[in-house]
Design a protein around this motif. Sequence first.
Motif, PDB file in Angstrom:
ATOM      1  N   ASN A 173      32.455  -5.531  34.207  1.00  0.00           N
ATOM      2  CA  ASN A 173      32.353  -6.880  33.965  1.00  0.00           C
ATOM      3  C   ASN A 173      33.180  -7.146  32.526  1.00  0.00           C
ATOM      4  N   SER A 174      33.313  -6.188  31.589  1.00  0.00           N
ATOM      5  CA  SER A 174      34.057  -6.566  30.409  1.00  0.00           C
ATOM      6  C   SER A 174      35.642  -6.596  30.604  1.00  0.00           C
ATOM      7  N   VAL A 175      35.942  -5.872  31.688  1.00  0.00           N
ATOM      8  CA  VAL A 175      37.494  -6.119  32.151  1.00  0.00           C
ATOM      9  C   VAL A 175      37.512  -7.561  32.675  1.00  0.00           C
ATOM     10  N   ALA A 176      36.778  -8.013  33.441  1.00  0.00           N
ATOM     11  CA  ALA A 176      36.795  -9.319  34.148  1.00  0.00           C
ATOM     12  C   ALA A 176      36.647 -10.525  32.786  1.00  0.00           C
ATOM     13  N   TYR A 231      38.965  -8.350  40.271  1.00  0.00           N
ATOM     14  CA  TYR A 231      37.657  -7.744  39.578  1.00  0.00           C
ATOM     15  C   TYR A 231      36.445  -8.361  40.660  1.00  0.00           C
ATOM     16  N   LEU A 232      36.594  -9.554  41.117  1.00  0.00           N
ATOM     17  CA  LEU A 232      35.801 -10.083  41.992  1.00  0.00           C
ATOM     18  C   LEU A 232      35.473  -9.130  43.190  1.00  0.00           C
ATOM     19  N   LYS A 233      36.553  -8.970  43.936  1.00  0.00           N
ATOM     20  CA  LYS A 233      36.710  -8.220  45.104  1.00  0.00           C
ATOM     21  C   LYS A 233      36.096  -6.869  44.883  1.00  0.00           C
ATOM     22  N   LYS A 234      36.649  -6.256  43.723  1.00  0.00           N
ATOM     23  CA  LYS A 234      36.122  -4.931  43.516  1.00  0.00           C
ATOM     24  C   LYS A 234      34.963  -4.849  43.364  1.00  0.00           C
ATOM     25  N   ASP A 253      51.648  -2.350  36.622  1.00  0.00           N
ATOM     26  CA  ASP A 253      51.868  -0.701  36.351  1.00  0.00           C
ATOM     27  C   ASP A 253      50.776  -0.409  35.205  1.00  0.00           C
ATOM     28  N   GLU A 254      50.107  -1.207  34.718  1.00  0.00           N
ATOM     29  CA  GLU A 254      49.002  -0.884  33.722  1.00  0.00           C
ATOM     30  C   GLU A 254      47.783  -0.607  34.435  1.00  0.00           C
ATOM     31  N   LEU A 255      47.083   0.503  34.127  1.00  0.00           N
ATOM     32  CA  LEU A 255      45.875   0.788  34.666  1.00  0.00           C
ATOM     33  C   LEU A 255      44.839   0.145  33.570  1.00  0.00           C
ATOM     34  N   LEU A 256      43.982  -0.957  34.233  1.00  0.00           N
ATOM     35  CA  LEU A 256      43.159  -1.387  33.459  1.00  0.00           C
ATOM     36  C   LEU A 256      41.646  -1.069  33.403  1.00  0.00           C
ATOM     37  N   TRP A 257      41.245  -0.414  34.836  1.00  0.00           N
ATOM     38  CA  TRP A 257      40.006   0.027  35.054  1.00  0.00           C
ATOM     39  C   TRP A 257      40.036   0.937  36.138  1.00  0.00           C
ATOM     40  N   THR A 258      39.035   1.977  35.956  1.00  0.00           N
ATOM     41  CA  THR A 258      38.870   3.115  36.911  1.00  0.00           C
ATOM     42  C   THR A 258      37.607   3.603  37.180  1.00  0.00           C
ATOM     43  N   PRO A 259      37.167   3.912  38.459  1.00  0.00           N
ATOM     44  CA  PRO A 259      35.669   4.241  38.511  1.00  0.00           C
ATOM     45  C   PRO A 259      35.419   5.582  37.812  1.00  0.00           C
TER      46      PRO A 259
END
Length: 821
Positions: free
Chosen positions: A448-451, A466-469, A486-492
């Motif tokens: 949620n913080s990323v969103a 984000y919503l789909k993820k 090309d920037e990694l914003l979030w990973t599980p």
Amino acid sequence: MKKITTIKYITDFAFKKYFPFENNIFGATREEVFNAFSSRLGITSDQLSKVYSIENINQISINGKMYYRIEKEKKDISWVAYLIRISNTGAYKYLASGGDSALLPKTITELFNLEALQNSIQGIEKQITYDLHPLIKNMPDDFFSKTFSEINFYKQQKRVIKEGANALLNKNRSFFFLGEMGVGKTMTSVGMFEVAKKLRNTPEARCAVIAPDHLVSKWMEEILLVNPNVTVDILPQDFSNYVVNTDYVVIPLSYCALKKIKRNYKGPKEKYKNSIASTLKGQFKLSIFDESHLLSQPKYATQLNELAHMSEQNILATGTSIAGKVTDMFPQILGFFQNVIKKLIDKQELKINLRRAKGNKKSSINILRNAFITSYGSFSYISGRHGDYTNIQPEIGLNAEFITEVVIQNSIFLTTEQVWEDKTENLIFQPIFVQMTQEQKNAANMLNSVARKAKENGNKRVYSSYLKKINEYMDNPEVPPITYQDELLWTPEISALEYYFDDEILFPKEQKLIDILTMEKSQDRPVIVFVKHIDRLKNRLQKILQDAGFKVGTLPSSRKADERQNYINKKICNEKVDVMLLDPHKVATGVDLISSPTVLFFNTGFDYFEVGQSERRSFRIGQKRQTRVYYLAYQGDNETPAIQDQILTMIAKQKRAMEAVQGAVDEEGLSSLLGKENNSILNALVSNMDNEESNFVEEVTEDKNSKQQYYISNFGKKLEIEDCGRPMLDENMNFIWNGLEDTSHTKRLTNSTSTKPTQTSEITKKVVKETVEVIDCFDFKDDGTMDLFDLEDYQEPGKYTSLFDTPEPSESITISIGATA
């Protein structure tokens, strides 16, 4: 004393021309007209009396009989606009902002919720009329039995075939055939054309069928079932030099997305020729567009004007015409229904704007689109480039005039209830919400913080991702990461320490799934479990369900569309699987899943069409068992939005709006058109990031509610079988029900795919030709129309209550719903 307008004599045809129903309200008394006026406005008579005097209603004498009437000008467009114009107090605005504000909605769309309008819709339907062609009126009673040797059509299927043929004979350019899923749209659409051909005596007339790619073979089979004597071809992929030499040509829908097609030409000049519509133009009398709602997709929308003119007439057949907002239908209206567009253009302000945009096609279409939205839908204004609120934002919601002026007057309806006379009970359960674990909440909050950051920065692409993820993340901790440029914003991986797949631990929704399946299995009820992203979840779900004692089947990705139905039925009926895990997209259209009386959505995507169509795969003609539909979702709270519960809420709103368009204009259908909402599920969820309340409301009858509660209270328990149990399959893939005889109205059983139609005998054809008065009526002019109220002293033959019931020539009748000229 008011002047009385006198008309000594007027024909039905002239009456309809000079007093169109949409601009006039007639009645025998002032009170009757006044009440009808209030119903059109969607307010009570007491409310209307505060701003409009009953004495303002004029009298008119027609053919020697006195009537009262209110007439609005075309420029008013709506009755609300008319009231605002004639009232010195700004009538409607006054009511909306005055003492009655608690009773009166403030937007036109919200009028649809009012009881007064709900009641008036029923009366409006009954007054929509159209010409009855003499060839239809004189159709002999045994016409269907002698014309269609392989099919015993249901009574209501005969009705829509007659209505469709009548529209074709009267040269209607286009009409919608709004048939719910499973009512036989394919065969009845072909039946319309075959009846019109036979009555016209034009056997050489050809038909183009535009169908989704995976339904092309099905169309070929069913065309031959309706008439074994016709020839059918499927348009080849390389069709640049194609010459039509068959009665029917089935065209894969994907071909219509091609703006240009290659031509077999070697040389320095053109390498391409025109689109498919231009290539085939002039070779068909009729085009049938199956699943016509797909035409509103951008890849087809630019071709609609050419597709609409490929043939002389068009049938747009669909079971899901609209997903909640009027823009879902605008591309089809723009391409196929010039009568609706012309009515919009008659408004003076719109004419001026179009003149200013002359030569700019994109601007002209946007002007028409905005006029369509503001006239018929729910909308808001959004800030433009210079801060002015001039841009129109369409939202979920329809107004009454969209139903009465656009849908009803240009459509033929066929519902499951009309066709399926001995239909089984269909229980659609209210969504079953499951609480998240604390670990799931923690993981969701990280995402949620990323969103929120993306929302603050106005980055719609990241927010959409984000919503789909997160929709999938609640069911699958191993989703792919989110990246942007090309920037990694979030990973599980950042949540993997506490939120991960563990073979020994069940997530709450998985446990609820097992509980439901346990009860269903005890009643010998196989279950279709719809799972989005099944490629990533299949192994996990298959293992936990097998460990819980269920026999589980899946659909191999290699199975072609026309093989899926038989494959699933074999797994359920022959191999006795308890659960089939399926991607809803794979079976949303063209597949009957009668073998499984229960469907369950483990999760859903954001596409209403996919959900709405998949939901009814089991509730089809031929089903002998009670059907059940379950939805599972994680429920959020003020601290952690779950998204899944909000998605189901919005899908429910879209579903109710669509049902009203499909002809379910009853109290339940109208009251659930929830009015002003954002224009898509994805956009609507943006506002919910700020913890706005989201409620799911589903009206159910007391009887159905008690049954639902009974089953819900028995999840995880074992119950006795309540019906005939699961069917078996014979060698021709027909269902054999334990202790039940087949009562299908078609000579080919519902699930059969192998029966070959027999040839119609020459004797039958000769008898029909001798019995029916055959006239070439392409240029026939029939001026007889039904007046919009009962003139009593002036009646003409040729009017009807139902196209199925042909009355005596002297009887005066009306039809409640149908395509009009």
